[in-house]
Design an enzyme around this catalytic site. Structure first.
Site, PDB file in Angstrom:
ATOM      1  N   SER A 186       0.796  -1.223   0.000  1.00  0.00           N
ATOM      2  CA  SER A 186       0.000   0.000   0.000  1.00  0.00           C
ATOM      3  C   SER A 186       0.830   1.274   0.000  1.00  0.00           C
ATOM      4  O   SER A 186       0.331   2.322  -0.400  1.00  0.00           O
ATOM      5  CB  SER A 186      -0.960   0.001   1.190  1.00  0.00           C
ATOM      6  OG  SER A 186      -0.280  -0.240   2.391  1.00  0.00           O
ATOM      7  N   HIS A 214      -5.441  -3.528  -2.411  1.00  0.00           N
ATOM      8  CA  HIS A 214      -5.136  -2.523  -3.430  1.00  0.00           C
ATOM      9  C   HIS A 214      -5.139  -3.074  -4.847  1.00  0.00           C
ATOM     10  O   HIS A 214      -4.853  -2.337  -5.787  1.00  0.00           O
ATOM     11  CB  HIS A 214      -3.776  -1.873  -3.157  1.00  0.00           C
ATOM     12  CG  HIS A 214      -3.869  -0.752  -2.178  1.00  0.00           C
ATOM     13  ND1 HIS A 214      -4.420   0.467  -2.492  1.00  0.00           N
ATOM     14  CD2 HIS A 214      -3.508  -0.675  -0.881  1.00  0.00           C
ATOM     15  CE1 HIS A 214      -4.374   1.267  -1.432  1.00  0.00           C
ATOM     16  NE2 HIS A 214      -3.838   0.591  -0.441  1.00  0.00           N
ATOM     17  N   LYS A 245     -11.911   0.561  -1.261  1.00  0.00           N
ATOM     18  CA  LYS A 245     -11.006   1.228  -2.194  1.00  0.00           C
ATOM     19  C   LYS A 245     -11.648   1.274  -3.585  1.00  0.00           C
ATOM     20  O   LYS A 245     -12.553   2.058  -3.802  1.00  0.00           O
ATOM     21  CB  LYS A 245      -9.640   0.576  -2.145  1.00  0.00           C
ATOM     22  CG  LYS A 245      -8.970   0.928  -0.803  1.00  0.00           C
ATOM     23  CD  LYS A 245      -7.685   0.267  -0.499  1.00  0.00           C
ATOM     24  CE  LYS A 245      -7.148   0.837   0.806  1.00  0.00           C
ATOM     25  NZ  LYS A 245      -6.509  -0.154   1.655  1.00  0.00           N
TER      26      LYS A 245
HETATM   27  C1  LIG Z   1      -6.509  -0.310   3.064  1.00  0.00           C
HETATM   28  C2  LIG Z   1      -5.981  -1.641   3.381  1.00  0.00           C
HETATM   29  C3  LIG Z   1      -6.634  -2.467   4.300  1.00  0.00           C
HETATM   30  C4  LIG Z   1      -7.799  -1.981   5.103  1.00  0.00           C
HETATM   31  O1  LIG Z   1      -8.958  -1.865   4.349  1.00  0.00           O
HETATM   32  P1  LIG Z   1     -10.171  -1.007   4.899  1.00  0.00           P
HETATM   33  O2  LIG Z   1     -11.336  -1.541   4.174  1.00  0.00           O
HETATM   34  O3  LIG Z   1      -9.880   0.434   4.600  1.00  0.00           O
HETATM   35  O4  LIG Z   1     -10.252  -1.246   6.369  1.00  0.00           O
HETATM   36  C5  LIG Z   1      -6.137  -3.745   4.495  1.00  0.00           C
HETATM   37  N1  LIG Z   1      -5.039  -4.181   3.835  1.00  0.00           N
HETATM   38  C6  LIG Z   1      -4.379  -3.402   2.957  1.00  0.00           C
HETATM   39  C7  LIG Z   1      -3.173  -3.943   2.254  1.00  0.00           C
HETATM   40  C8  LIG Z   1      -4.817  -2.114   2.717  1.00  0.00           C
HETATM   41  O5  LIG Z   1      -4.149  -1.338   1.867  1.00  0.00           O
END
Ligand SMILES: *Cc1c(COP(=O)(O)O)cnc(C)c1O
Length: 399
Positions: A186, A214, A245
């Protein structure tokens, strides 16, 4: 009654003062209006390079309509946790839809991606077990590992040799073993070496788990993620994704075998002890997955990659160091945290929102600004962004 800090919490004030003195203190930027590629933060219109809204779905008409219809039909809340009275028909339909999308037997949806990771890892492992984890794995994986009380061994980022060294050293581990990695990282935007890690998981008899937060909606056919991108179907036991996302709403999910999902229904603590999504969220996600599988979804993903390639190529031409990125997440490396924060502040003044990240989100000395272009940025937005980046970057000696 006074709300001033009582002496018991004075240490927090001191910690904040310390951040301020090191110029690492920040205020939250307030988004006025919609989450869009050009948006108004703190009263200023800027080109927005900081959302994870890869496909522009946060404001998509079909998703909005789905949320409104579901609210009209079913109300605003589910009223209970899933295991008591809070499993609605559309919760089950979404889980089936995601499982089909990912090509797995079953799926369970959590309130967030964070809850999905933390809940799943903590549920399936115990203190006698072992976790082999990439050093740059997401905080929610790390917290899940800690909650499980298993022994944690960390391999150097994407370093298959280092991972195998740990596998060899722990070959006779008496408990269960889990090999876990982000699919796309990320903060750096690079892709995990999944085929090689799957080889190791098979050779050393580890459970294999990938967090595709992602890459879902971004990589692979129709945005099916890194497992599809690398053609590792059937080799990953536990696939995590987020609905927050590219999908544009909120939530997370775990995909895998029917028994894995049934077990998580019985043992994953965020599933058991936190209320399920309101109908609007679930219906929004259903509409998003339908869209991903349509020609429009295909077009959006194509546009996302065209914008990504253009932006990266131009950044490199300007002399910026974009690290190891292979995806729409493009860091612009700065080094020192205070300078990265200054870069970000100056960019905002000039009309670009690109947030700085420093320790502890990334290692010390590896501060950067982090950019994400989306499918819905217009080419002119990106050109203006590049002009501003060049001007500010030069004045700070970054290029
Ligand atoms: C953003 C993210 C999460 C968390 O996801 P949310 O739905 O925002 O809680 C988990 N793992 C990774 C690799 C992320 O980038």
């Amino acid at each position: 009654m006074s709300t001033a800090t009582r002496p018991q919490l004075a240490y927090l004030t001191a910690a904040l003062d310390d951040l301020k003195s090191r110029r690492l203190y920040f205020r939250l930027r307030i988004l006025e209006g919609e989450q869009k590629p050009v948006a108004t933060f703190d009263g200023k219109e800027v080109i927005n390079l900081s959302s994870n809204n890869y496909l522009g779905l946060t404001t998509h008409r079909a998703l909005r309509r789905a949320a409104q219809d579901a609210t009209k039909r079913l109300g605003v809340g589910s009223g209970a946790v899933r295991t008591i009275a809070g499993t609605m028909k559309l919760h089950m339909e979404l889980e089936e839809q995601i499982a089909r999308f990912k090509g797995t037997e079953a799926c369970v949806v959590f309130q967030s991606g964070f809850a999905a990771n933390a809940g799943a890892v903590a549920a399936i492992l115990g203190k006698e077990d072992l976790i082999i984890s990439d050093e740059l794995n997401h905080a929610s994986i790390i917290d899940g590992c800690r909650l499980s009380k298993a022994t944690i061994k960390v391999f150097a980022h994407k370093d298959v040799k280092d991972c195998e060294r740990i596998c060899q050293e722990t070959a006779n581990w008496p408990g269960k073993k889990l090999l876990i990695t982000d699919g796309v990282f990320s903060m750096d935007g690079d892709i995990a070496p999944l085929p090689q890690l799957c080889d190791l998981a098979e050779k050393y008899n580890c459970i294999m788990m990938v967090d595709d937060a992602h890459s879902s909606g971004v990589l692979g056919r129709g945005g099916r993620g890194t497992i599809d991108h690398h053609n590792c179907h059937g080799r990953v036991d536990i696939q995590v994704g987020t609905l927050s996302k590219a999908v544009g709403a909120i939530g997370g999910y775990v995909c895998g075998s029917r028994d894995l999902i049934e077990f998580l229904y019985h043992r994953a603590r965020p599933f058991l002890f936190s209320t399920s999504h309101p109908p609007s969220v679930t219906a929004t996600c259903q509409a998003a997955f339908a869209l991903l599988d349509s020609p429009e979804g295909e077009k959006l993903i194509k546009k996302l990659w065209a914008n990504t390639k253009f932006f990266k190529r131009q950044l490199k031409k300007l002399g910026f160091n974009t690290g190891l990125s292979e995806t729409p997440i493009t860091p612009i490396m700065v080094g020192e945290a205070a300078k990265a924060f200054e870069f970000s502040r100056r960019l905002f003044e000039e009309g670009v929102l690109a947030v700085a990240v420093g320790f502890p989100t990334v290692p010390e000395g590896k501060a950067r600004i982090r950019t994400i272009v989306t499918a819905t940025h217009r080419r002119d937005d990106l050109k203006r962004t590049l002009e501003i980046l060049a001007r500010v970057g030069k004045s700070l000696g970054i290029i």
